[in-house]
Design a protein around this motif. Sequence first.
Motif, PDB file in Angstrom:
ATOM      1  N   ASP A 153      42.858  33.008 102.809  1.00 16.41           N
ATOM      2  CA  ASP A 153      41.769  33.445 103.703  1.00 16.41           C
ATOM      3  C   ASP A 153      40.622  34.040 102.900  1.00 16.41           C
ATOM      4  O   ASP A 153      39.445  33.784 103.155  1.00 16.41           O
ATOM      5  N   PHE A 154      41.034  34.835 101.943  1.00 13.32           N
ATOM      6  CA  PHE A 154      40.064  35.540 101.111  1.00 13.32           C
ATOM      7  C   PHE A 154      39.208  34.546 100.308  1.00 13.32           C
ATOM      8  O   PHE A 154      37.981  34.625 100.260  1.00 13.32           O
ATOM      9  N   ALA A 155      39.872  33.536  99.723  1.00 12.83           N
ATOM     10  CA  ALA A 155      39.144  32.539  98.933  1.00 12.83           C
ATOM     11  C   ALA A 155      38.237  31.697  99.826  1.00 12.83           C
ATOM     12  O   ALA A 155      37.118  31.355  99.445  1.00 12.83           O
ATOM     13  N   LYS A 156      38.736  31.407 101.028  1.00 12.85           N
ATOM     14  CA  LYS A 156      37.931  30.624 101.978  1.00 12.85           C
ATOM     15  C   LYS A 156      36.653  31.376 102.318  1.00 12.85           C
ATOM     16  O   LYS A 156      35.563  30.795 102.359  1.00 12.85           O
ATOM     17  N   GLY A 157      36.829  32.677 102.560  1.00 18.11           N
ATOM     18  CA  GLY A 157      35.684  33.520 102.911  1.00 18.11           C
ATOM     19  C   GLY A 157      34.612  33.487 101.838  1.00 18.11           C
ATOM     20  O   GLY A 157      33.416  33.589 102.116  1.00 18.11           O
ATOM     21  N   LEU A 158      35.059  33.367 100.582  1.00 21.85           N
ATOM     22  CA  LEU A 158      34.100  33.369  99.467  1.00 21.85           C
ATOM     23  C   LEU A 158      33.736  31.950  99.033  1.00 21.85           C
ATOM     24  O   LEU A 158      32.988  31.773  98.074  1.00 21.85           O
ATOM     25  N   ASN A 159      34.311  30.976  99.712  1.00 27.20           N
ATOM     26  CA  ASN A 159      34.062  29.560  99.390  1.00 27.20           C
ATOM     27  C   ASN A 159      34.463  29.226  97.951  1.00 27.20           C
ATOM     28  O   ASN A 159      33.710  28.629  97.189  1.00 27.20           O
ATOM     29  N   ILE A 160      35.676  29.658  97.614  1.00 29.26           N
ATOM     30  CA  ILE A 160      36.179  29.458  96.242  1.00 29.26           C
ATOM     31  C   ILE A 160      37.435  28.580  96.289  1.00 29.26           C
ATOM     32  O   ILE A 160      38.318  28.818  97.110  1.00 29.26           O
ATOM     33  N   ASN A 161      37.519  27.601  95.380  1.00 32.46           N
ATOM     34  CA  ASN A 161      38.779  26.863  95.207  1.00 32.46           C
ATOM     35  C   ASN A 161      39.756  27.774  94.487  1.00 32.46           C
ATOM     36  O   ASN A 161      39.352  28.544  93.622  1.00 32.46           O
TER      37      ASN A 161
END
Lengths: 236, 695
Positions: A153-161
């Motif tokens: 969720d956290f990575a999605k929020g930051l748009n990070i793979n």
Amino acid sequence: MLKEDLILKNPLRVLSPADQGKTEGPRMGLVMSRAGLGKTAILVQIALDSMLRGNKVLHVSIGQSLEKTKIWYDDIYWDIAKAGNLERAAEIQEELMSQRMIMTFNEESFGVAKLRERLRDLIEQNIFQPDCLLVDGFDCSISPEKVLAQMRDFAKGLNINIWFSAVCHRNDDRVSKSGVPAPCHEADALFDTIILLQPDAEKKCVALNIIKRDGETGGSRPSLTLDPSTLLILEN
Amino acid sequence: MQKDLAKVRNIGISAHIDSGKTTLTERVLFYTDRIHAIHEVRGKDGVGAKMDSMELEKERGITIQSAATYCSWKDHSINIIDTPGHVDFTIEVERALRVLDGAVLILCSVGGVQSQSITVNRQMTRYKVPRVVFINKCDRTGANPERVTTQVREKLGLNAVMMQIPIGLEGDLEGVIDLVKMKAIYFDGDNGEKIREEEIPANLLDDATVKREEMLDAVSMFSDELMEAILEGEPTEKMIKEAIRKGTLALELAPVFMGSAYKNRGVQCLLDAITMYMPNPMDIRNVALDLRNDEQELVLTSKSEDPLVCLAFKLEDGRYGQLTYIRIYQGHLKKGDTIINSRTGKKVKIGRLVRMHADEMEEIDESGAGDIVALFGVDCASGDTFTSSDISYSMSSMHVPNPVISLAIIPVDNKSQGNMSKALNRFTKEDPTFRTYVDHETNETIVSGMGELHLDVYIERMKREYGAEVKVGAPQVAYRETITQRAEFNYSHKKQTGGSGQFGRVGGYMEPLAEGEYEFVDNIVGGVIPREFISSCDKGFRKSLEKGALAEFPVNGVRCVINDGAAHAVDSSDIAFQLAAIGAFKEGYKKANPVLMEPIMKVAVEGPTEFQGGIMGSLNQRRGIIIGTLEEGEYTAVEAEVPLSEMFGYSTVLRSLTQGKAEFTMEFSDYKQVPRNVAENLIEDLRKKKKEQGK
């Protein structure tokens, strides 16, 4: 070979045939194997491929020193450059290094909350805005699903793979329907890509079993192996 | 003098600043009866520690120059070089390591392995110096020798194995348990001079047994005999010690000892370890280059009866003239002997031979292979090799980095002017990383070195030791210029002013040179430039390299190729072709897209985790690239590459940012291109400055 050719010819292209090397929406990947088969080498090659494509990579190394992690990058980069006869290799390496940051933690110091705080520091102060996050040495031994879901969720929020490595054990025979071994067998739905490294005694090499690709399981899979001397990914 | 080389040890003491090196050396000198009272580094008695002999060192509480001293312990002669901990002075550390056979790496039991320890360890690896580790300050709050041992394994990559465990820690530190003997060792008396061996306290026996097994496991790798003995029953103390020595000498084992020098705990055990596990001069392979035989490498014998080979590794201005510290590798040296300086070929007569004990000395008549002694009144530079007259050897050269920062210094009066030249003459001989020259345009004396603190110390020394008061300009970074693309030139120099004229035409191209400063290639065919003027072209190009057209900084990384030209039978001359080459360089340089290069420093900041964000931000603001971070509990380290020009005054910024709880070290890493916008501002500032100077 030119940098662009190196990107196109990278065996890792088979992991997401759809995007032909462009970065698309955040994905979560997993590299699993028993200890000592080459998980870090795979993560570093994923990172280098991403950096060559112009992305910024944050490599989180748990339990390994900064110096050692840097050596992984240097060794693998030069092996790739030599194998591909890359032009301007030293210059390109220098460019790539400014696209990489390494964070090392000892096992006791690492936590998702802490990583989130560190990332926020980096992004808010405009120090480093990663496009890809690698977490090497993450302890998945005790039901990791919740933590992995938080990370996703956290990575999605930051748009990070985001890519993880995890260790599986010979004596633990639990396995998910799709073939993901414990301890990540109950978390396989969280990942878009899952690679399992398996020693191939006959061919005397390590095979990359691509269990999941672009969110899909099953179907035919390209055959990739690790060169036992350089640990570079090879397409068979 | 000890004749038995097997009982000689040449040892360095290296570590991070403030980890207690000088305090430890002071204890060593006390226990070996070299001094009769202990003075602390920042002690209230105002005497200062013995090894900190320079006034400035006493005042600042840091060791600037490595002072050599010798002592005896249990039948062994030990030469000790106390080395500085600050990274600005690493040339001192490197020189010391070059002549030493072994080293004690001191670590603080609270701070553990810090960035400076990593630098020092890297240097020790470069010179293949076997090492033992001493974890000091076990009396301090937060002491954890086990954690530090793990750090030595992980961060320094050494096979660190604990040879002792502490009896109590922090305020309760009573002594140590020797895992080889399996005895508890206590240090009684006012200064811990009385050693008492007891049985291991019952509460520590289990822990000691486990740790001994771990130690035996690691050590048995170096001895089959020991491995068998372990399998069959109880190995002997002798077997274990031999295996430890073997592993240590092979650089595959780093035995770990511990204690508190300040509280007088554990120092004598370290001395035992030095005699038992550190190499003697015969254990080390030293090589020299035979100058009469095309610089062929040959191994020195360490035998006193062979021809003399010794290396001057340090110079000092003593009360009675120049004092030259030398390490004798082969042969022996007697008062009255005549030896040859293999660099200059000059004969030198040995007037006085002394053994150094910090700033005091002891006259000796002769000295043999493996020893470290000092000579009086010998004129030489640091790094010179001396031999007997029948051979001409040179010890391989030492790695000397180029200076990265410079300062203009102006003497305040005539008296200071004279003293300043004397001081500069001395310092440049003593320290190859400290250089000086006169800028002919401004007429200012410029000194350059490895960092702000490095130059700061020399300016202080100039004042204190030579009475030279100087005004100091703002620090200047050693920028360079280079070209980024190939460019052609074709320049004719013509001059007719009555009498014989000047004529020369130089054609060719220049291109970036990946490695090296400058290369000249002569591709002239058909004699269009006569042979006698080819070197004139080279001279002209070299002159052009001194000041680039971009911002008047030295030009590096250029290959100049000449392939065309013209000459005149009467008007061509050496000077005409030099001027033609200067003109050709100017013409090509503009087209070759010149850029400014600046020194980049590898900066390591260490401090509490809560300040990590702030530390990273402060480095980022300084155009730094964060390479990585390390986090261990409450402690964090940030490693970055930052332009030197941005690091001036960083210590003050860091102090206020972290309430004084963080510290940083930096060392030169590389030259990199200055970003375009920064370069434009820099060039503009220089232009303005020049204009003002012109007015």
